[in-house]
Design a protein around this motif. Sequence first.
Motif, PDB file in Angstrom:
ATOM      1  N   LEU A  36       0.820  -1.216   0.000  1.00 19.54           N
ATOM      2  CA  LEU A  36       0.000   0.000   0.000  1.00 19.54           C
ATOM      3  C   LEU A  36       0.854   1.267   0.000  1.00 19.54           C
ATOM      4  CD1 LEU A  36      -2.921  -1.075   2.363  1.00 19.54           C
ATOM      5  CD2 LEU A  36      -2.942  -0.852  -0.124  1.00 19.54           C
ATOM      6  N   PRO A  37       1.825   1.425   0.901  1.00 18.79           N
ATOM      7  CA  PRO A  37       2.685   2.617   0.796  1.00 18.79           C
ATOM      8  C   PRO A  37       3.487   2.650  -0.505  1.00 18.79           C
ATOM      9  CG  PRO A  37       2.906   1.591   2.955  1.00 18.79           C
ATOM     10  CD  PRO A  37       2.147   0.634   2.104  1.00 18.79           C
ATOM     11  N   SER A  38       3.865   1.444  -0.998  1.00 19.62           N
ATOM     12  CA  SER A  38       4.663   1.411  -2.225  1.00 19.62           C
ATOM     13  C   SER A  38       3.866   1.901  -3.428  1.00 19.62           C
ATOM     14  CB  SER A  38       5.170  -0.017  -2.459  1.00 19.62           C
ATOM     15  OG  SER A  38       5.891  -0.092  -3.665  1.00 19.62           O
ATOM     16  N   PHE A  42       4.397   5.204  -5.754  1.00 19.59           N
ATOM     17  CA  PHE A  42       4.503   5.107  -7.211  1.00 19.59           C
ATOM     18  C   PHE A  42       3.552   6.097  -7.880  1.00 19.59           C
ATOM     19  CE2 PHE A  42       2.958   3.423 -11.236  1.00 19.59           C
ATOM     20  CZ  PHE A  42       4.140   3.185 -11.911  1.00 19.59           C
ATOM     21  N   ARG A  43       2.315   6.152  -7.390  1.00 19.13           N
ATOM     22  CA  ARG A  43       1.338   7.092  -7.970  1.00 19.13           C
ATOM     23  C   ARG A  43       1.799   8.540  -7.784  1.00 19.13           C
ATOM     24  NH1 ARG A  43      -3.056   9.858  -5.748  1.00 19.13           N
ATOM     25  NH2 ARG A  43      -4.781  10.277  -7.210  1.00 19.13           N
ATOM     26  N   ALA A  44       2.303   8.845  -6.558  1.00 19.65           N
ATOM     27  CA  ALA A  44       2.764  10.208  -6.301  1.00 19.65           C
ATOM     28  C   ALA A  44       3.934  10.578  -7.220  1.00 19.65           C
ATOM     29  CB  ALA A  44       3.156  10.355  -4.830  1.00 19.65           C
ATOM     30  N   SER A  45       4.870   9.635  -7.415  1.00 19.42           N
ATOM     31  CA  SER A  45       6.009   9.916  -8.304  1.00 19.42           C
ATOM     32  C   SER A  45       5.546  10.107  -9.743  1.00 19.42           C
ATOM     33  CB  SER A  45       7.013   8.763  -8.225  1.00 19.42           C
ATOM     34  OG  SER A  45       7.516   8.626  -6.916  1.00 19.42           O
ATOM     35  N   TRP A  46       4.582   9.280 -10.154  1.00 18.12           N
ATOM     36  CA  TRP A  46       4.070   9.393 -11.520  1.00 18.12           C
ATOM     37  C   TRP A  46       3.424  10.760 -11.737  1.00 18.12           C
ATOM     38  CZ3 TRP A  46      -0.149  10.082 -14.611  1.00 18.12           C
ATOM     39  CH2 TRP A  46      -0.149   9.516 -15.890  1.00 18.12           C
ATOM     40  N   MET A 123      -2.330   6.928   0.025  1.00 14.85           N
ATOM     41  CA  MET A 123      -2.830   5.557  -0.124  1.00 14.85           C
ATOM     42  C   MET A 123      -4.293   5.547  -0.549  1.00 14.85           C
ATOM     43  SD  MET A 123      -1.015   3.224   2.843  1.00 14.85           S
ATOM     44  CE  MET A 123      -1.762   4.129   4.215  1.00 14.85           C
ATOM     45  N   ALA A 124      -5.095   6.457  -0.003  1.00 12.37           N
ATOM     46  CA  ALA A 124      -6.497   6.527  -0.408  1.00 12.37           C
ATOM     47  C   ALA A 124      -6.614   6.872  -1.890  1.00 12.37           C
ATOM     48  CB  ALA A 124      -7.231   7.550   0.452  1.00 12.37           C
ATOM     49  N   GLY A 125      -5.775   7.813  -2.372  1.00 13.90           N
ATOM     50  CA  GLY A 125      -5.789   8.154  -3.790  1.00 13.90           C
ATOM     51  C   GLY A 125      -5.357   7.004  -4.671  1.00 13.90           C
TER      52      GLY A 125
END
Length: 476
Positions: A36-38, A42-46, A123-125
């Motif tokens: 979940l944190p990973s 990944f989404r935040a970096s993208w 994580m929710a996003g």
Amino acid sequence: MTAQRSVLPGRFSGLSIKLIATIMAVILLVEVVVYLPSIANFRASWLDDRLRVGVVAARVLDAVPDVMALPRSLTDRLLTSAGANAIVYRREGQSQLIEFANPITPGEVITADMRQRDLMTLMAGALDTLFAPPGRTLRILGDGDLDDSQVELLMYERPLRQDMLAYSRQIGVVSLAIAAITAVALYLLASNLFIYPVRRLTRNILAFRQAPENANLVLTPSTRRDEIGIVERELAAMESDLFSMLRQRRHLADLGLAVAKINHDLRNTLTSAQLLSDQVATLDDPKVQRLAPRLVTTLDKAIGFAQSVLDYGRETSALPVLNPTKLRPLVDDAAFEARLVGHPSVQFENQVPEDLVLTVDANQFGRVFLNLLKNAREALESLNGAEASPRVWVSLDREGENLVLSVADNGPGLPPRARANLFVAFEGSARAGGTGLGLAIAREITEAHGGKLVLADQSTGTRFDLVLPQNLVVPS
């Protein structure tokens, strides 16, 4: 009744498969917690990568006074590199927009504010994107590279979701590989330390149970000093003791069967001799009259010895048949058989209440009182009138939740040798020539009924207490 044969489980159907499955499940569970944190990072970096392209486009917009003067090819390249349909740059209350020549009207729009960086929001996003329906449009908000500047991108969510799914598949494959490798490594380690020794112990137990008389099946313990080593040594010692005990029991059983046959024939022979001695005792010859009582007494002792041996073998092999039994008549019958009723010199008292009913085997329990009363009579007769008023009595008492039946006399008491070997067959006799089987039989019958037979500690006379559980008493 044949014993059911146990089957040793296969290599991957017992502890082995359970161990592997448990290790893999724990590792995968840990991977889920880490996932979940990973995936959120990944989404935040993208999204940050897209915002950085948006910041570059914003610099271009900030350097050009008129956005409309920018070549269409340049704006299209900026949008394409960001993967966005539109880029909005806001600074000092002014907004600038670049979009494709044919703008697309967005459907459902959700906002991803990258200025909120707490883990729960990320994580929710990420979960929202993974389970999002198709066709959604993503509105990405972030800070520009100048003070009070803001960049906003409008793009389809589908590319982000596809990249996240691909990343998740990679994480899943890596997690399964790590779990499998770790499980196999731990399984090999645990197999050498635990599973293989346990399987060896299990195989030995199953094999020894089928043939305990085979000395080759006795376990050879290893030199381990841990718990497995202790179990191996204790199991080997137990199997050795059991092997020796079974061999001894078999020898004793064979010997006992032979003794019983010899004893039975001897008893019949002695009975015939007793009949002949009774006939001889009727002769008028003075020598015969003088020797006949001794002959009769000797034959009586021999017959009694043979009968007691047969009784001992019979009593120890029979299970008690429990039925409600009035105890006072049972004691009276035992006293009559012990030749206490109507005895010329010994007084007998039955103090057991009339209404006392116990759930016992009447035949076996009568043997207990018969043996104890007979021993008491013989002890008093050995005094030859030294006791002024010899007396035997049976009384009842209660100690807590137990019922205590006492068989007592006012005789000389037990000699030290009899006390030292009390209840030991052929050792605990209180008189010369006795077998000591009476007390051994009485003790075994009492224990078979859930009670115990003990010798009371007193200065004069002898008293044996039958301590019985209260549940043997039938409510009146």
